[in-house]
Design a protein around this motif. Structure first.
Motif, PDB file in Angstrom:
ATOM      1  N   THR A 131       0.756  -1.156  -0.058  1.00  0.00           N
ATOM      2  CA  THR A 131       0.036  -0.126   0.135  1.00  0.00           C
ATOM      3  C   THR A 131       0.919   1.330  -0.088  1.00  0.00           C
ATOM      4  OG1 THR A 131      -0.473  -0.062   2.498  1.00  0.00           O
ATOM      5  CG2 THR A 131      -1.714  -1.181   1.156  1.00  0.00           C
ATOM      6  N   ARG A 132       2.167   1.018   0.426  1.00  0.00           N
ATOM      7  CA  ARG A 132       2.967   2.433   0.391  1.00  0.00           C
ATOM      8  C   ARG A 132       2.755   3.334   1.681  1.00  0.00           C
ATOM      9  NH1 ARG A 132       6.841   0.062  -2.017  1.00  0.00           N
ATOM     10  NH2 ARG A 132       6.459  -0.780  -4.369  1.00  0.00           N
ATOM     11  N   GLU A 133       1.924   2.710   2.652  1.00  0.00           N
ATOM     12  CA  GLU A 133       1.404   3.348   3.806  1.00  0.00           C
ATOM     13  C   GLU A 133       1.774   2.567   5.054  1.00  0.00           C
ATOM     14  OE1 GLU A 133      -2.876   4.115   3.160  1.00  0.00           O
ATOM     15  OE2 GLU A 133      -2.518   5.422   1.508  1.00  0.00           O
ATOM     16  N   PRO A 134       2.359   3.233   6.092  1.00  0.00           N
ATOM     17  CA  PRO A 134       2.288   2.765   7.369  1.00  0.00           C
ATOM     18  C   PRO A 134       1.076   2.247   7.910  1.00  0.00           C
ATOM     19  CG  PRO A 134       2.810   5.087   7.604  1.00  0.00           C
ATOM     20  CD  PRO A 134       2.758   4.768   6.029  1.00  0.00           C
ATOM     21  N   VAL A 135       1.252   1.143   8.725  1.00  0.00           N
ATOM     22  CA  VAL A 135      -0.112   0.724   9.349  1.00  0.00           C
ATOM     23  C   VAL A 135       0.192  -0.163  10.565  1.00  0.00           C
ATOM     24  CG1 VAL A 135       0.015  -1.564   7.835  1.00  0.00           C
ATOM     25  CG2 VAL A 135      -2.119  -0.529   8.577  1.00  0.00           C
ATOM     26  N   LEU A 136      -0.648  -0.171  11.456  1.00  0.00           N
ATOM     27  CA  LEU A 136      -0.570  -0.839  12.757  1.00  0.00           C
ATOM     28  C   LEU A 136      -1.364  -1.985  12.585  1.00  0.00           C
ATOM     29  CD1 LEU A 136       0.407  -1.198  15.737  1.00  0.00           C
ATOM     30  CD2 LEU A 136      -1.521   0.120  16.403  1.00  0.00           C
ATOM     31  N   VAL A 137      -0.868  -3.286  12.786  1.00  0.00           N
ATOM     32  CA  VAL A 137      -1.553  -4.401  12.948  1.00  0.00           C
ATOM     33  C   VAL A 137      -1.700  -4.887  14.214  1.00  0.00           C
ATOM     34  CG1 VAL A 137      -1.275  -7.045  12.264  1.00  0.00           C
ATOM     35  CG2 VAL A 137      -0.747  -5.099  10.550  1.00  0.00           C
ATOM     36  N   ARG A 138      -3.139  -5.209  14.614  1.00  0.00           N
ATOM     37  CA  ARG A 138      -3.136  -5.689  16.081  1.00  0.00           C
ATOM     38  C   ARG A 138      -3.611  -7.182  16.077  1.00  0.00           C
ATOM     39  NH1 ARG A 138      -3.621  -0.953  19.249  1.00  0.00           N
ATOM     40  NH2 ARG A 138      -4.115   1.003  18.324  1.00  0.00           N
ATOM     41  N   GLY A 139      -3.090  -7.838  16.976  1.00  0.00           N
ATOM     42  CA  GLY A 139      -3.297  -9.342  17.032  1.00  0.00           C
ATOM     43  C   GLY A 139      -4.187  -9.711  18.212  1.00  0.00           C
ATOM     44  N   ALA A 140      -4.902 -10.841  18.125  1.00  0.00           N
ATOM     45  CA  ALA A 140      -5.808 -11.400  19.102  1.00  0.00           C
ATOM     46  C   ALA A 140      -5.067 -11.829  20.595  1.00  0.00           C
ATOM     47  CB  ALA A 140      -6.640 -12.447  18.771  1.00  0.00           C
ATOM     48  N   GLY A 141      -3.609 -12.279  20.178  1.00  0.00           N
ATOM     49  CA  GLY A 141      -3.062 -12.621  21.470  1.00  0.00           C
ATOM     50  C   GLY A 141      -1.629 -12.394  21.073  1.00  0.00           C
ATOM     51  N   ARG A 142      -0.677 -12.124  22.047  1.00  0.00           N
ATOM     52  CA  ARG A 142       0.785 -12.099  22.093  1.00  0.00           C
ATOM     53  C   ARG A 142       1.450 -13.517  22.225  1.00  0.00           C
ATOM     54  NH1 ARG A 142       1.987  -6.644  25.577  1.00  0.00           N
ATOM     55  NH2 ARG A 142       0.740  -5.383  24.026  1.00  0.00           N
ATOM     56  N   THR A 143       2.072 -14.223  21.168  1.00  0.00           N
ATOM     57  CA  THR A 143       2.707 -15.373  21.250  1.00  0.00           C
ATOM     58  C   THR A 143       4.378 -15.038  21.613  1.00  0.00           C
ATOM     59  OG1 THR A 143       2.994 -15.536  18.942  1.00  0.00           O
ATOM     60  CG2 THR A 143       1.249 -16.619  20.169  1.00  0.00           C
ATOM     61  N   ASP A 144       4.973 -16.013  22.517  1.00  0.00           N
ATOM     62  CA  ASP A 144       6.247 -15.622  22.714  1.00  0.00           C
ATOM     63  C   ASP A 144       7.208 -16.276  21.645  1.00  0.00           C
ATOM     64  OD1 ASP A 144       5.929 -14.628  25.160  1.00  0.00           O
ATOM     65  OD2 ASP A 144       6.113 -16.500  26.226  1.00  0.00           O
ATOM     66  N   SER A 145       8.520 -15.904  21.591  1.00  0.00           N
ATOM     67  CA  SER A 145       9.445 -16.422  20.763  1.00  0.00           C
ATOM     68  C   SER A 145       9.278 -17.796  20.671  1.00  0.00           C
ATOM     69  CB  SER A 145      10.856 -16.162  21.133  1.00  0.00           C
ATOM     70  OG  SER A 145      11.840 -16.692  20.238  1.00  0.00           O
ATOM     71  N   GLY A 146       9.278 -18.510  19.287  1.00  0.00           N
ATOM     72  CA  GLY A 146       9.348 -19.858  19.347  1.00  0.00           C
ATOM     73  C   GLY A 146       7.755 -20.447  19.390  1.00  0.00           C
ATOM     74  N   VAL A 147       6.737 -19.792  19.782  1.00  0.00           N
ATOM     75  CA  VAL A 147       5.613 -20.499  19.606  1.00  0.00           C
ATOM     76  C   VAL A 147       5.078 -20.170  18.303  1.00  0.00           C
ATOM     77  CG1 VAL A 147       3.287 -20.140  20.793  1.00  0.00           C
ATOM     78  CG2 VAL A 147       5.133 -19.851  22.240  1.00  0.00           C
ATOM     79  N   HIS A 148       4.137 -21.190  17.897  1.00  0.00           N
ATOM     80  CA  HIS A 148       3.620 -21.066  16.326  1.00  0.00           C
ATOM     81  C   HIS A 148       2.102 -20.605  16.540  1.00  0.00           C
ATOM     82  CE1 HIS A 148       7.050 -23.270  16.016  1.00  0.00           C
ATOM     83  NE2 HIS A 148       6.838 -24.396  16.360  1.00  0.00           N
TER      84      HIS A 148
END
Length: 247
Positions: free
Chosen positions: A39-56
């Motif tokens: 899109t050539r525009e900065p955007v903020l993506v918000r997730g339903a939950g934060r997963t740690d490093s290594g989590v799928h």
């Protein structure tokens, strides 16, 4: 600005986690870069939950506000093309336009997680970084029995990280089942929300029951202690999958 919901799958092995951070690549950052490339525009993506490093994740949900209309399939395919070019281990499974009041995190009614243990003498080859390898036999039925002690509304101080930022340790756990299929032991958990490291703390504690070092009564004692020191070891991140969000 139209709001789009995205269902996301990713291999968390090479990411610092879902959330964008300064110390390495994140899943959130990978998707945001793909949207900027499109899109050539900065955007903020918000997730339903934060997963740690290594989590799928097989069914993480995120939303973003874009400046123009997109056909959902076109948006999905375009983002996947950019993610592929960047060699990210992230895939957009679905995209859909949603009302402005939809919020991937705050609109969620239930979250579903899976923790996988593979119990066999031989080390993992194909499943390396996809499950927790345990070389000795595990009694999954004993684990399931003990897991039922944790179902319901409790103070889960024992089973949350000392770095957890939640305002309260009280949560309602709707489901915690342990089943087995051959060498694979699956722990499935459902709740509206979880505390930081709660599921991995469950998995590590229940594994003690599975290998005979703890009894279900020990799990009850740990829960009632409301003390992080009473928890079993925290299971490694590679066995954990964010499966689905209900809205």
């Amino acid at each position: 600005m139209p709001r789009f919901r995205m269902t996301v799958e990713y291999d968390g092995s090479n990411y610092v986690g879902w959330q964008r951070q300064d110390n390495g690549p994140s899943v959130q950052g990978a998707i945001e870069k793909a949207i900027v490339a499109l899109t050539r525009e900065p955007v903020l993506v918000r997730g339903a939950g934060r997963t740690d490093s290594g989590v799928h994740a097989r069914g993480q949900v995120a939303h973003a506000d874009l400046s123009r209309q997109w056909k959902p399939d076109t948006l999905r395919n375009a983002l996947n093309a950019y993610l592929g070019q960047a060699r990210e281990q992230v895939s957009i499974l679905e995209a859909a336009e949603v009302p402005d009041e939809f919020d991937a995190r705050f609109s969620a009614l239930r979250r579903h997680y899976l923790y996988r243990i593979i119990s066999r003498p031989s080390p993992l080859a194909l499943e390396a970084k996809r499950a927790w390898w345990v070389s000795k036999p595990i009694d999954h039925e004993a684990m399931h029995e003990a897991a039922q002690i944790l179902v319901g509304r409790h103070d889960f101080t024992t089973f949350r990280s000392t770095h957890c930022q939640a305002n309260s340790p009280v949560r309602t756990l709707d489901r915690l089942d342990v089943i087995r299929n051959g060498d694979v032991i699956e722990m499935r958990a459902t709740a509206q929300s979880f505390l930081h490291n709660q599921i991995r703390s469950f998995a590590g504690t229940l594994k003690l029951v599975g290998d005979g070092r703890w009894t279900p009564d020990d799990v009850r004692t740990a829960l009632e202690a409301r003390d992080r020191k009473a928890c079993g070891p925290v299971a490694p991140p590679e066995g954990l999958y964010f499966m689905q969000v209900d809205y």
